[in-house]
Motif scaffolding. Structure first.
Motif, PDB file in Angstrom:
ATOM      1  N   PHE B  67       0.828  -1.205   0.000  1.00 15.54           N
ATOM      2  CA  PHE B  67       0.000   0.000   0.000  1.00 15.54           C
ATOM      3  C   PHE B  67       0.863   1.255   0.000  1.00 15.54           C
ATOM      4  CE2 PHE B  67      -3.447  -2.566   2.315  1.00 15.54           C
ATOM      5  CZ  PHE B  67      -3.870  -3.062   1.115  1.00 15.54           C
ATOM      6  N   ALA B  85      -4.404  10.161   0.875  1.00 14.08           N
ATOM      7  CA  ALA B  85      -5.609   9.388   1.179  1.00 14.08           C
ATOM      8  C   ALA B  85      -5.295   7.899   1.210  1.00 14.08           C
ATOM      9  CB  ALA B  85      -6.692   9.683   0.144  1.00 14.08           C
ATOM     10  N   GLN B  86      -4.426   7.475   0.305  1.00 12.43           N
ATOM     11  CA  GLN B  86      -4.043   6.057   0.272  1.00 12.43           C
ATOM     12  C   GLN B  86      -3.385   5.656   1.584  1.00 12.43           C
ATOM     13  OE1 GLN B  86      -4.141   3.761  -2.242  1.00 12.43           O
ATOM     14  NE2 GLN B  86      -2.676   2.242  -1.544  1.00 12.43           N
ATOM     15  N   ILE B  89      -6.140   5.846   4.484  1.00 19.36           N
ATOM     16  CA  ILE B  89      -7.244   4.889   4.456  1.00 19.36           C
ATOM     17  C   ILE B  89      -6.727   3.464   4.394  1.00 19.36           C
ATOM     18  CG2 ILE B  89      -9.265   4.171   3.179  1.00 19.36           C
ATOM     19  CD1 ILE B  89      -9.637   7.037   2.337  1.00 19.36           C
ATOM     20  N   TYR B  90      -5.784   3.184   3.489  1.00 15.48           N
ATOM     21  CA  TYR B  90      -5.334   1.796   3.359  1.00 15.48           C
ATOM     22  C   TYR B  90      -4.434   1.395   4.507  1.00 15.48           C
ATOM     23  CZ  TYR B  90      -7.346   0.374  -1.013  1.00 15.48           C
ATOM     24  OH  TYR B  90      -8.229  -0.009  -1.962  1.00 15.48           O
ATOM     25  N   ILE B  94      -7.764   0.195   6.479  1.00 19.46           N
ATOM     26  CA  ILE B  94      -8.110  -1.139   5.989  1.00 19.46           C
ATOM     27  C   ILE B  94      -7.155  -2.176   6.548  1.00 19.46           C
ATOM     28  CG2 ILE B  94      -8.212  -2.495   3.885  1.00 19.46           C
ATOM     29  CD1 ILE B  94      -9.430  -0.155   2.511  1.00 19.46           C
TER      30      ILE B  94
END
Lengths: 100, 210
Positions: B67, B85-86, B89-90, B94
């Motif tokens: 990621f 954002a990656q 969020i990831y 996640i």
């Protein structure tokens, strides 16, 4: 680096995600494979956005993919927990209630 | 002992491949190629480790490299908002959810079958190579329009334009509101599904009470 290099990396990541889904008998690996595939798709969106002559449409698509991936991960975690409570196992091959 | 030797062999090969990737990147396009090679090695190496590792926890942490590498690619592609954002969020969200799922379920160290991984890798790799070759032969990649390198006056920050795209009435406002509804419904439903009792799930007890 041109568009082709990004597309190649994205294709390799996609293939590894498929391998993770196919080769491992564990629901969590399937979730990880799905995340890899979504990331590969995102990389493609952003790369085509960068090298094509468009506005920010590709990045917008990538943002919506990330949002849906977050929702999917939350729901998938809940389903995994339920499957584990019900079958005492998280192997996808053992969730076969409808077969009986 | 055999497992340890296998592990050493795997990581040795992975390290050699990583160095080769960095070298190819540096030789082909200088500093930009080196950073591209670094992110490619992080992304693909993390994914390979995730497929290989026996323990789910190690796989989840290997996915963190994947990621983060993708976030680096977003930076190289001038998508700075998406890169942040990656990571948020990831890597922050996640992956933490995945680790929750790992911690709440029992480990199954005997689940990995190297033969199955090898067969799947050969099949999927062959299919991907064939498809990629066909696509590379027929698609006209570089006629998509003028690449943006020529523009000198280029605003690097994309966050403001993305925000305008979300809220401008003729662009993405409907999709934006729909995404908000989907996210709310999905999260509430996830909490509801995850908190059900075992008696709600058992088909036998449901028949008895009916």
């Amino acid at each position: 680096m041109g568009l082709g290099a990004y597309v190649a990396v994205s294709a390799a990541l996609f293939a590894l995600g498929i391998v993770a889904i196919l080769a491992r008998r564990n629901v969590i690996y399937i979730l990880m494979g799905i995340e890899m595939i979504l990331n590969a798709a995102n990389l493609n969106f952003v790369a085509f956005n960068r090298f094509g002559s468009m506005q920010l449409d590709g990045q917008m698509f990538a943002i919506f993919t990330i949002i849906l991936a977050a929702a999917e991960a939350a729901v998938a975690l809940a389903i995994v927990l339920n499957v584990f409570y019900l079958f005492d196992s998280i192997k996808p091959s053992e969730a076969d209630l409808l077969r009986e | 002992m055999k497992e340890a030797a296998l592990q050493r062999l795997f990581y040795g090969a992975l390290g050699v491949l990583a160095l080769a990737g960095l070298g190819v990147g540096l030789a082909s396009a200088g500093a930009q190629g080196l950073s591209f090679g670094l992110f490619a090695v992080m992304t693909l190496g993390g994914a390979v480790m995730c497929v290989w590792e026996r323990s789910v926890v190690r796989s989840a942490f290997a996915l963190m490299a994947t990621f983060t590498g993708i976030a680096g690619f977003f930076l190289l592609l001038e998508a700075d908002f998406l890169a942040m954002a990656q990571i948020l969020i990831y890597v922050g969200g996640i992956l933490a959810l995945l680790l929750f799922a790992v911690m709440l379920t029992p480990p199954d160290l005997g689940e990995r079958r190297l033969g199955r991984i090898a067969v799947a890798t050969v099949l999927v790799g062959g299919a991907t190579l064939y498809l990629g070759q066909q696509v590379a032969r027929t698609a006209k990649w570089f006629q998509l329009g003028a690449p943006l390198d020529g523009r000198v006056e280029r605003d690097f920050s994309s966050a403001e334009r993305i925000g305008v795209g979300f809220l401008a009435l003729d662009q993405y406002v409907v999709a934006f509101e729909l995404a908000a509804v989907v996210l709310t419904v999905a999260l509430v439903a996830a909490v509801y599904i995850a908190r059900r009792k075992k008696s709600d799930l058992e088909p036998e007890t449901r028949q008895e009470t009916a």
